[in-house]
Design a protein around this motif. Structure first.
Motif, PDB file in Angstrom:
ATOM      1  N   ARG A 103      27.426  35.562  12.747  1.00 29.21           N
ATOM      2  CA  ARG A 103      26.459  34.569  12.260  1.00 29.21           C
ATOM      3  C   ARG A 103      27.162  33.372  11.639  1.00 29.21           C
ATOM      4  NH1 ARG A 103      22.557  39.320   9.862  1.00 29.21           N
ATOM      5  NH2 ARG A 103      21.292  39.621  11.746  1.00 29.21           N
ATOM      6  N   GLY A 104      28.274  33.612  10.957  1.00 28.22           N
ATOM      7  CA  GLY A 104      29.009  32.521  10.343  1.00 28.22           C
ATOM      8  C   GLY A 104      29.584  31.553  11.360  1.00 28.22           C
ATOM      9  N   HIS A 105      29.809  32.043  12.579  1.00 26.14           N
ATOM     10  CA  HIS A 105      30.359  31.195  13.642  1.00 26.14           C
ATOM     11  C   HIS A 105      29.331  30.901  14.731  1.00 26.14           C
ATOM     12  CE1 HIS A 105      34.545  31.007  12.277  1.00 26.14           C
ATOM     13  NE2 HIS A 105      34.344  32.225  11.813  1.00 26.14           N
ATOM     14  N   SER A 106      28.058  31.079  14.385  1.00 28.34           N
ATOM     15  CA  SER A 106      26.940  30.700  15.259  1.00 28.34           C
ATOM     16  C   SER A 106      27.021  31.347  16.646  1.00 28.34           C
ATOM     17  CB  SER A 106      26.885  29.169  15.404  1.00 28.34           C
ATOM     18  OG  SER A 106      26.732  28.551  14.140  1.00 28.34           O
ATOM     19  N   VAL A 107      27.411  32.617  16.673  1.00 25.63           N
ATOM     20  CA  VAL A 107      27.432  33.360  17.934  1.00 25.63           C
ATOM     21  C   VAL A 107      25.997  33.610  18.384  1.00 25.63           C
ATOM     22  CG1 VAL A 107      28.068  35.553  19.023  1.00 25.63           C
ATOM     23  CG2 VAL A 107      29.650  34.429  17.427  1.00 25.63           C
ATOM     24  N   GLY A 108      25.693  33.325  19.636  1.00 22.12           N
ATOM     25  CA  GLY A 108      24.362  33.572  20.158  1.00 22.12           C
ATOM     26  C   GLY A 108      24.055  35.059  20.220  1.00 22.12           C
ATOM     27  N   ALA A 109      22.810  35.425  19.936  1.00 23.40           N
ATOM     28  CA  ALA A 109      22.378  36.822  19.933  1.00 23.40           C
ATOM     29  C   ALA A 109      23.381  37.699  19.181  1.00 23.40           C
ATOM     30  CB  ALA A 109      22.201  37.329  21.368  1.00 23.40           C
ATOM     31  N   PRO A 110      23.549  37.469  17.887  1.00 24.06           N
ATOM     32  CA  PRO A 110      24.596  38.167  17.138  1.00 24.06           C
ATOM     33  C   PRO A 110      24.472  39.685  17.127  1.00 24.06           C
ATOM     34  CG  PRO A 110      23.091  37.016  15.654  1.00 24.06           C
ATOM     35  CD  PRO A 110      22.785  36.538  17.029  1.00 24.06           C
ATOM     36  N   GLU A 111      23.260  40.198  17.090  1.00 19.34           N
ATOM     37  CA  GLU A 111      23.081  41.654  17.088  1.00 19.34           C
ATOM     38  C   GLU A 111      23.649  42.274  18.361  1.00 19.34           C
ATOM     39  OE1 GLU A 111      21.740  43.583  14.768  1.00 19.34           O
ATOM     40  OE2 GLU A 111      20.777  42.182  13.389  1.00 19.34           O
ATOM     41  N   GLU A 112      23.323  41.656  19.505  1.00 17.65           N
ATOM     42  CA  GLU A 112      23.833  42.159  20.781  1.00 17.65           C
ATOM     43  C   GLU A 112      25.343  41.986  20.883  1.00 17.65           C
ATOM     44  OE1 GLU A 112      21.271  40.266  20.293  1.00 17.65           O
ATOM     45  OE2 GLU A 112      19.535  41.120  21.330  1.00 17.65           O
ATOM     46  N   ALA A 113      25.855  40.876  20.353  1.00 22.45           N
ATOM     47  CA  ALA A 113      27.299  40.646  20.385  1.00 22.45           C
ATOM     48  C   ALA A 113      28.038  41.692  19.557  1.00 22.45           C
ATOM     49  CB  ALA A 113      27.616  39.245  19.868  1.00 22.45           C
ATOM     50  N   VAL A 114      27.486  42.038  18.412  1.00 22.64           N
ATOM     51  CA  VAL A 114      28.110  43.058  17.577  1.00 22.64           C
ATOM     52  C   VAL A 114      28.093  44.411  18.277  1.00 22.64           C
ATOM     53  CG1 VAL A 114      27.814  44.401  15.455  1.00 22.64           C
ATOM     54  CG2 VAL A 114      27.704  41.900  15.384  1.00 22.64           C
ATOM     55  N   ASP A 115      26.972  44.763  18.888  1.00 29.25           N
ATOM     56  CA  ASP A 115      26.900  46.030  19.622  1.00 29.25           C
ATOM     57  C   ASP A 115      27.967  46.093  20.708  1.00 29.25           C
ATOM     58  OD1 ASP A 115      24.783  46.966  18.127  1.00 29.25           O
ATOM     59  OD2 ASP A 115      23.246  46.279  19.532  1.00 29.25           O
ATOM     60  N   ILE A 149      35.105  38.514  18.358  1.00 34.09           N
ATOM     61  CA  ILE A 149      33.665  38.252  18.457  1.00 34.09           C
ATOM     62  C   ILE A 149      33.355  36.767  18.266  1.00 34.09           C
ATOM     63  CG2 ILE A 149      33.080  38.600  16.017  1.00 34.09           C
ATOM     64  CD1 ILE A 149      30.569  40.076  16.975  1.00 34.09           C
ATOM     65  N   ARG A 150      34.185  36.078  17.544  1.00 33.98           N
ATOM     66  CA  ARG A 150      33.913  34.672  17.232  1.00 33.98           C
ATOM     67  C   ARG A 150      34.553  33.752  18.272  1.00 33.98           C
ATOM     68  NH1 ARG A 150      37.807  31.788  13.148  1.00 33.98           N
ATOM     69  NH2 ARG A 150      37.153  30.228  14.655  1.00 33.98           N
ATOM     70  N   PRO A 151      33.924  32.599  18.523  1.00 33.25           N
ATOM     71  CA  PRO A 151      34.546  31.635  19.439  1.00 33.25           C
ATOM     72  C   PRO A 151      35.769  31.006  18.787  1.00 33.25           C
ATOM     73  CG  PRO A 151      32.588  30.689  18.433  1.00 33.25           C
ATOM     74  CD  PRO A 151      32.630  32.124  18.007  1.00 33.25           C
ATOM     75  N   SER A 152      36.767  30.666  19.586  1.00 27.50           N
ATOM     76  CA  SER A 152      37.951  29.978  19.084  1.00 27.50           C
ATOM     77  C   SER A 152      38.684  29.369  20.268  1.00 27.50           C
ATOM     78  CB  SER A 152      38.880  30.932  18.328  1.00 27.50           C
ATOM     79  OG  SER A 152      39.354  31.960  19.184  1.00 27.50           O
ATOM     80  N   SER A 153      39.370  28.277  20.011  1.00 27.81           N
ATOM     81  CA  SER A 153      40.214  27.685  21.050  1.00 27.81           C
ATOM     82  C   SER A 153      41.654  28.131  20.894  1.00 27.81           C
ATOM     83  CB  SER A 153      40.136  26.155  20.985  1.00 27.81           C
ATOM     84  OG  SER A 153      40.629  25.671  19.745  1.00 27.81           O
ATOM     85  N   LEU A 154      41.996  28.733  19.743  1.00 24.83           N
ATOM     86  CA  LEU A 154      43.347  29.221  19.472  1.00 24.83           C
ATOM     87  C   LEU A 154      43.232  30.528  18.700  1.00 24.83           C
ATOM     88  CD1 LEU A 154      46.435  28.875  19.400  1.00 24.83           C
ATOM     89  CD2 LEU A 154      46.148  27.397  17.392  1.00 24.83           C
ATOM     90  N   LEU A 155      43.874  31.566  19.231  1.00 24.72           N
ATOM     91  CA  LEU A 155      43.783  32.907  18.652  1.00 24.72           C
ATOM     92  C   LEU A 155      45.188  33.429  18.376  1.00 24.72           C
ATOM     93  CD1 LEU A 155      42.273  35.554  17.923  1.00 24.72           C
ATOM     94  CD2 LEU A 155      42.304  36.117  20.375  1.00 24.72           C
ATOM     95  N   PHE A 156      45.462  33.790  17.107  1.00 25.55           N
ATOM     96  CA  PHE A 156      46.737  34.379  16.714  1.00 25.55           C
ATOM     97  C   PHE A 156      46.548  35.880  16.507  1.00 25.55           C
ATOM     98  CE2 PHE A 156      47.233  29.982  15.225  1.00 25.55           C
ATOM     99  CZ  PHE A 156      48.523  29.674  15.676  1.00 25.55           C
TER     100      PHE A 156
END
Length: 225
Positions: A103-115, A149-156
């Motif tokens: 939710r903090g990163h505005s993921v669409g359908a957060p409940e389904e994304a978490v599942d 789970i969160r969107p990012s353009s760079l992942l460490f």
């Protein structure tokens, strides 16, 4: 289009003392840079500095052409990290942690994304447990789920394979490649040759080179790992 991550004349260390040689690199969109070397070579220190977790001794790091500013909203939106010392909220359950990130990163359908993340990382049966009730391997999978789970353009990712069984390591390799194929730039510290071969498009090798004045640690990019 320029590199997502750039380092020029970067020297990393503690108290002004370098732990490895100068690092120069450029990592483009969708590339996976693996950082490898022996224990204590400075791999995690390099990646922590690239991610803005600590200040460089010298040199410059840029993300999308801008100086690294970890407290800036735009930087936090673009950059995701998974480090071993990352902490949890002790009173939140596994599911609540992931919902907070989604939710903090505005993921669409957060409940389904978490599942989906709970299933992928094999912790669905621990969804209502708090972090202190998890095993070390389950905590590692929760950290990874929160990073992916969160969107990012760079992942460490700092040694993300730690405390994962072989099946989960293979699943992690697939997930890294999926994110890269979708356009995310990934920087991963790893000791796992299989993960390295299955994910990396280039490799930053940090090693020791004996010189006439003693021992100097150096870093170099090897393309096409």
């Amino acid at each position: 289009m320029g590199d997502v991550l750039e380092a020029v004349g970067l020297v990393v260390g503690y108290g002004g003392t370098p732990v490895c040689g100068e690092v120069n690199l450029g990592v483009a969109r969708g590339e996976v840079l693996a950082v490898v070397g022996f224990n204590g070579a400075g791999k995690s220190t390099v990646v922590r500095t690239l991610a803005g977790r600590q200040d460089p001794v010298a040199g410059d790091v840029r993300v999308h052409g801008l100086p690294v500013m970890p407290d800036a909203v735009m930087f936090r939106r673009q950059v995701a990290t998974v480090f071993d010392e990352d902490v949890f909220f002790p009173s939140l359950t596994v599911r609540e942690h992931l919902l907070l990130v989604a939710r903090g990163h505005s993921v669409g359908a957060p409940e389904e994304a978490v599942d989906a993340e709970l299933d992928y990382f094999g912790i669905a049966d621990r969804a209502h447990a708090v972090p202190d009730a998890l095993s070390s391997g389950q905590r590692r999978r929760l950290l990874l789920a929160a990073g992916f789970i969160r969107p990012s353009s760079l992942l460490f990712l700092d040694e993300p394979e730690q405390r994962l069984d072989p099946v989960m390591r293979d699943a992690l390799s697939r997930r890294i490649r999926e994110r890269a194929d979708a356009g995310t730039t990934v920087v991963v510290v790893t000791h796992d040759p299989r993960l390295l071969v299955r994910t990396a498009t280039s490799c930053l090798v940090i090693d020791e080179t004996v010189t006439t004045v003693g021992t100097e640690r150096g870093a170099q990019i090897i393309a096409g790992a």
